[in-house]
Design an enzyme around this catalytic site. Structure first.
Site, short mmCIF file in Angstrom:
data_model
loop_
_atom_site.label_atom_id
_atom_site.label_comp_id
_atom_site.label_asym_id
_atom_site.label_seq_id
_atom_site.Cartn_x
_atom_site.Cartn_y
_atom_site.Cartn_z
N ARG A 11 94.94 36.99 29.96
CA ARG A 11 94.98 35.70 30.68
C ARG A 11 95.08 35.96 32.17
O ARG A 11 95.34 37.10 32.60
CB ARG A 11 96.23 34.90 30.27
N VAL A 60 103.91 46.91 26.93
CA VAL A 60 103.93 47.98 27.94
C VAL A 60 105.33 48.22 28.53
O VAL A 60 105.51 49.15 29.31
CB VAL A 60 102.89 47.76 29.08
N SER A 138 103.88 41.24 44.32
CA SER A 138 104.01 39.80 44.59
C SER A 138 104.53 39.65 46.01
O SER A 138 105.27 40.52 46.50
CB SER A 138 105.02 39.19 43.62
N TYR A 151 113.15 39.48 39.61
CA TYR A 151 111.69 39.56 39.74
C TYR A 151 111.33 40.16 41.11
O TYR A 151 110.51 41.07 41.21
CB TYR A 151 111.09 38.15 39.59
N ALA A 153 113.18 42.01 43.05
CA ALA A 153 113.59 43.42 43.10
C ALA A 153 112.58 44.31 42.39
O ALA A 153 112.22 45.39 42.87
CB ALA A 153 114.97 43.58 42.46
N ILE A 184 99.37 31.85 42.84
CA ILE A 184 98.06 31.87 42.18
C ILE A 184 98.12 30.93 40.98
O ILE A 184 99.11 30.94 40.22
CB ILE A 184 97.73 33.31 41.70
P1 NAP Z 1 100.07 35.20 33.20
O1 NAP Z 1 98.89 34.31 33.32
O2 NAP Z 1 101.37 34.65 32.72
O3 NAP Z 1 99.63 36.44 32.27
C1 NAP Z 1 100.57 37.45 31.99
C2 NAP Z 1 99.88 38.56 31.22
O4 NAP Z 1 100.83 39.62 31.00
C3 NAP Z 1 99.37 38.12 29.86
O5 NAP Z 1 98.15 38.78 29.62
C4 NAP Z 1 100.47 38.66 28.90
O6 NAP Z 1 99.98 38.96 27.59
C5 NAP Z 1 100.83 39.94 29.61
N1 NAP Z 1 102.13 40.49 29.22
C6 NAP Z 1 103.36 39.92 29.39
N2 NAP Z 1 104.30 40.75 28.90
C7 NAP Z 1 103.66 41.85 28.41
C8 NAP Z 1 104.08 43.05 27.79
N3 NAP Z 1 105.38 43.30 27.55
N4 NAP Z 1 103.14 43.94 27.41
C9 NAP Z 1 101.82 43.70 27.64
N5 NAP Z 1 101.36 42.59 28.24
C10 NAP Z 1 102.27 41.68 28.61
O7 NAP Z 1 100.42 35.91 34.59
P2 NAP Z 1 99.58 36.08 35.96
O8 NAP Z 1 99.96 34.98 36.85
O9 NAP Z 1 98.15 36.37 35.67
O10 NAP Z 1 100.31 37.38 36.53
C11 NAP Z 1 99.72 38.67 36.52
C12 NAP Z 1 100.50 39.55 37.48
O11 NAP Z 1 100.46 38.99 38.79
C13 NAP Z 1 101.99 39.68 37.13
O12 NAP Z 1 102.43 40.98 37.39
C14 NAP Z 1 102.65 38.70 38.09
O13 NAP Z 1 104.00 39.04 38.35
C15 NAP Z 1 101.77 38.88 39.31
N6 NAP Z 1 101.82 37.74 40.25
C16 NAP Z 1 101.45 36.49 39.86
C17 NAP Z 1 101.53 35.45 40.78
C18 NAP Z 1 101.15 34.04 40.43
O14 NAP Z 1 101.39 33.14 41.27
N7 NAP Z 1 100.56 33.76 39.28
C19 NAP Z 1 101.98 35.70 42.08
C20 NAP Z 1 102.34 36.98 42.43
C21 NAP Z 1 102.25 38.00 41.50
P3 NAP Z 1 99.93 37.81 26.42
O15 NAP Z 1 98.83 36.87 26.83
O16 NAP Z 1 99.58 38.56 25.19
O17 NAP Z 1 101.26 37.15 26.40
#
Ligand code: NAP
Length: 243
Positions: A11, A60, A138, A151, A153, A184
């Site tokens: 996702r 992971v 982030s 988060y 940290a 995002i």
């Molecule tokens: P998201 O849409 O919630 O997707 C999270 C993904 O991580 C999913 O594919 C989920 O798999 C997977 N996941 C969660 N726990 C896991 C585990 N233990 N082992 C393997 N996979 C796992 O999140 P996103 O917004 O795309 O975020 C992606 C990255 O960007 C993250 O590191 C987040 O901290 C960082 N980030 C996001 C934002 C934002 O505003 N969205 C901002 C800054 C940084 P499942 O689908 O199978 O649950």
């Protein structure tokens, strides 16, 4: 065909990154934890459009599962030339209300996972004297967020990991960089109200929230030859926000 392994690619940013790296000619290993349906959908779309993608279930945050994940990717595709440490989970709340389990879960997925995966990748990449690791941090790892202390940290730790590993692995021909997203539009922000999201967009100089593909394109920059002299860097993708 060279392989790119993207953690948490069922996702959001991870899925967009898989699509972007596939368009650069990589076979993509789509890791997921629970949403097999979404992982399959991403892989099917890539395979239908002439790319090569496989799905790989693994938590992971667990070192044993990470070792197995890398073994499976090597067997079914090939040893990853690119690792994108993207899997992440959010927690919004006061530190004093967090349970031990909440804290371990945050640290496991948001920091330890990047360490475990980078260790496996280094073992495979060092003998080949080539490879790329891109960590997704982030903006909260740079400036800190109230109610997201652990988060923040972890993400600050991811930035430290990037800088340290770039020095450690550079002599082996491996680059390590970091993309630091702002706000995002993904499921991760699904709990925020429409008003809160609108306010965040208004606080952003470019007056919008980011899309997953904005971040994916920055990851792809590090996969291109154009960035071959860049390592140990943090690339913010945040529309100019400086909260
Ligand atoms: P998201 O849409 O919630 O997707 C999270 C993904 O991580 C999913 O594919 C989920 O798999 C997977 N996941 C969660 N726990 C896991 C585990 N233990 N082992 C393997 N996979 C796992 O999140 P996103 O917004 O795309 O975020 C992606 C990255 O960007 C993250 O590191 C987040 O901290 C960082 N980030 C996001 C934002 C934002 O505003 N969205 C901002 C800054 C940084 P499942 O689908 O199978 O649950």
């Amino acid at each position: 065909m060279k392989t790119a392994l993207i953690t948490g690619a069922s996702r959001g940013i991870g899925a967009a990154t898989a699509i972007e790296l596939s368009s650069l000619g990589y076979a993509v290993a789509i890791n997921y934890l629970s949403r097999e349906d979404r992982a399959k959908e991403v892989a099917e779309n890539i395979n239908k459009s002439g790319g090569c993608a496989g799905i790989f279930k693994a938590d992971v945050s667990k070192p044993g599962e990470v070792s197995r994940l890398f073994e499976e990717v090597c067997e079914r595709l090939s040893p990853p030339e690119i690792l994108v440490n993207n899997a992440g989970i959010s927690y919004i709340g006061l530190l004093q209300d967090m349970t031990d389990e909440d804290i371990s879960a945050q640290m496991g997925v948001n920091l330890a996972a990047a360490i475990y995966c980078s260790r496996e990748a280094a073992r495979l990449m060092i003998p080949k004297k080539s490879g790329l690791i891109v960590n997704i941090a982030s903006m909260w790892g740079e400036v800190g967020a109230s109610c997201e202390a652990v988060y923040s940290a972890c993400k600050a730790g991811v930035i430290g990991l990037t800088k340290a590993l770039a020095k450690e692995l550079g002599p082996s021909g491996i680059r390590v960089n970091c993309v630091s997203p702002g706000v995002i539009k993904t499921d991760m922000n699904g709990e925020l109200s429409a008003e809160a999201l609108e306010e965040l967009a208004e606080e952003t100089p470019l007056l919008r929230l980011g899309n997953a593909s904005d971040v994916a394109k920055a990851v792809a920059f590090f996969a291109r030859a154009d960035s071959s002299f860049i390592t140990g860097q943090v690339l913010p993708v945040n529309g100019g926000i400086t909260v």
